[in-house]
Design an enzyme around this catalytic site. Structure first.
Site, PDB file in Angstrom:
ATOM      1  N   LYS A   1       0.845  -1.184   0.000  1.00 33.97           N
ATOM      2  CA  LYS A   1       0.000   0.000   0.000  1.00 33.97           C
ATOM      3  C   LYS A   1       0.890   1.246   0.000  1.00 33.97           C
ATOM      4  CE  LYS A   1      -4.242  -1.711   0.365  1.00 33.97           C
ATOM      5  NZ  LYS A   1      -5.343  -1.400  -0.572  1.00 33.97           N
TER       6      LYS A   1
ATOM      7  N   ASP B   1      -0.407  -0.651  -4.571  1.00 33.82           N
ATOM      8  CA  ASP B   1      -1.766  -0.115  -4.583  1.00 33.82           C
ATOM      9  C   ASP B   1      -1.729   1.275  -3.961  1.00 33.82           C
ATOM     10  OD1 ASP B   1      -4.436   0.430  -4.568  1.00 33.82           O
ATOM     11  OD2 ASP B   1      -5.016  -1.219  -3.244  1.00 33.82           O
TER      12      ASP B   1
ATOM     13  N   GLU C   1      -1.809  -0.343  -8.904  1.00 32.28           N
ATOM     14  CA  GLU C   1      -3.268  -0.292  -8.817  1.00 32.28           C
ATOM     15  C   GLU C   1      -3.747   1.111  -8.451  1.00 32.28           C
ATOM     16  OE1 GLU C   1      -6.785  -2.621  -6.260  1.00 32.28           O
ATOM     17  OE2 GLU C   1      -4.699  -3.307  -6.225  1.00 32.28           O
TER      18      GLU C   1
ATOM     19  N   ASP D   1      -9.149   0.068 -10.023  1.00 31.27           N
ATOM     20  CA  ASP D   1      -9.921  -0.530  -8.928  1.00 31.27           C
ATOM     21  C   ASP D   1     -11.117   0.359  -8.621  1.00 31.27           C
ATOM     22  OD1 ASP D   1     -11.001  -1.615  -6.640  1.00 31.27           O
ATOM     23  OD2 ASP D   1      -9.226  -1.386  -5.408  1.00 31.27           O
TER      24      ASP D   1
ATOM     25  N   LYS E   1     -14.619  -6.263  -7.507  1.00 31.23           N
ATOM     26  CA  LYS E   1     -14.967  -6.586  -6.127  1.00 31.23           C
ATOM     27  C   LYS E   1     -16.485  -6.652  -5.981  1.00 31.23           C
ATOM     28  CE  LYS E   1     -10.866  -4.273  -4.249  1.00 31.23           C
ATOM     29  NZ  LYS E   1     -10.358  -3.144  -3.440  1.00 31.23           N
TER      30      LYS E   1
END
Length: 383
Positions: free
Chosen positions: A170, A197, A225, A250, A274
């Protein structure tokens, strides 16, 4: 098949094994919100509403309200395997994607149990999914919270020792991303796959600069991402065009329509699908199909969810992209599962098992759920 006679919405407080830190939030525990549907024979299907004000705009109370009203009206007294139920759920309420996903997944779990097959098999048959494998296993990455380089290096070594071959770091504006990546790459060596991400943390100029530095230094990222704001497809397309590293959308992607918009703009190379964003399995499958038709890669991801939500996502992943390393580690951040059964983690492999539905037997003995809603079938529904 037996019809749905009862729906419950449950909240289970679930501490995490370590803080989950991204560019937009920190979490030390989850409020796991489950939807349980029960048929006339006593079978129970489970779904999970992954709540987040910043992603779905939902809370435990809003999920319970949506189920108590329009979603319960659609589902109570109806057969779980009714082929029109997913479309009716989607039409019943605007937004509320996590609530819609939870009840649709619970019905899918129940319908598969009634047929005596695993959910992945029912998905493949019902939606004519093109899949290349019947292996009830998929692989997942493991996420590293945003942090200082030394911490990232230590945690990355721990995860590699535990059997993970793909790590997702992250990023945030509070930390030097490149320094962190250098530290992780030095700690784990060249054979471990690294993903980043950013959770919308950067503008296009910053994203391009960071990614190009990583490329020039040979850090070898598999993908980056959502480097920029979800709504800014121009910026996302600019990053994608300017770097060699694949870019994955995303937050920019919720529905099949969004996938087609991203593809049409050349805004990304892959999409992260998702259930909490799509509103359920049917739309998630449509989004995966749209991505495949457009030549985009597909990764199935999850929010911070328990074994219930991750199990549903894992069955989806096995149906649409069995050979991909997915992003389904969230359940294993919990100190304990709120349910018995579901996916099992072995190294970086998620074992789906071969039990019917999601393979979830019941709530865990120590779950201590708060019942937010208990909705029995109404007399006028069964009359």
């Amino acid at each position: 098949m037996s019809a749905v006679e009862r729906i419950r919405v449950l909240r289970v407080p679930s501490p995490l094994v370590r803080p989950f830190v991204t560019a937009v939030r920190r979490a030390d525990h989850l409020d796991v919100v489950l939807v349980e549907v029960v048929d006339a024979d006593g079978r129970r299907g489970y779904g999970e509403a992954a709540i987040s004000w910043r992603v779905t705009g939902e809370s435990p109370q809003s999920v319970a309200a949506a189920v108590a009203g329009p979603l319960g009206e659609v589902v109570l007294g109806r057969e779980a395997g009714d082929p029109g139920v997913a479309a009716d759920i989607a039409r019943a309420v605007w937004g509320n994607a996590a609530a819609r996903s939870a009840i649709e997944c619970a019905l899918a779990d129940l319908a598969a149990q009634q047929q005596g097959v695993a959910l992945v098999a029912d998905l493949s048959r019902t939606f004519a999914v093109r899949t290349s494998s019947t292996d009830p296993r998929i692989r997942t990455d493991m996420t590293l919270s945003a942090g200082e380089p030394a911490v990232l290096a230590t945690v990355s070594e721990e995860h590699v020792t535990a059997g993970f071959r793909s790590l997702k770091i992250k990023a945030s504006s509070a930390h030097d991303t490149v320094a962190g990546l250098r530290a992780v790459r030095a700690a784990v060596g060249p054979d471990i796959t690294l993903r980043v991400d950013a959770n919308q943390a950067w503008d296009a100029v910053t994203a391009i600069r960071v990614i190009r530095v990583a490329e020039d230094e040979g850090i070898a990222l598999e993908l980056v991402e959502q480097p920029v704001a979800a709504h800014d497809l121009d910026a996302l397309a600019a990053v994608t065009a300017a770097v060699d590293t694949p870019i994955m959308a995303d937050e920019s992607v919720r529905t099949a329509h969004d996938v087609r918009r991203v593809a049409g703009r050349g805004a990304a190379d892959l999409v992260n699908i998702k259930l909490a964003k799509t509103g359920g399995l049917a739309e998630a499958l449509a989004a995966a199909e749209a991505a495949r038709d457009a030549g985009l890669g597909v990764v199935i991801g999850c929010m911070m969810e328990s074994h219930v939500g991750v199990s549903a996502a894992a069955h989806l992943a096995a149906a649409v992209a069995p050979d991909v390393v997915h992003d389904l580690d969230a359940a294993f951040w919990l100190q304990s599962s709120p349910v018995i059964g579901g996916v099992v983690l072995s190294g970086d492999v998620l074992e789906l098992g071969t039990d019917a539905g999601l393979g979830i037997g019941a709530l865990a003995a120590d779950a201590q759920p708060e019942v937010l809603l208990d909705l029995p079938v109404r007399a006028e529904v069964t009359a």
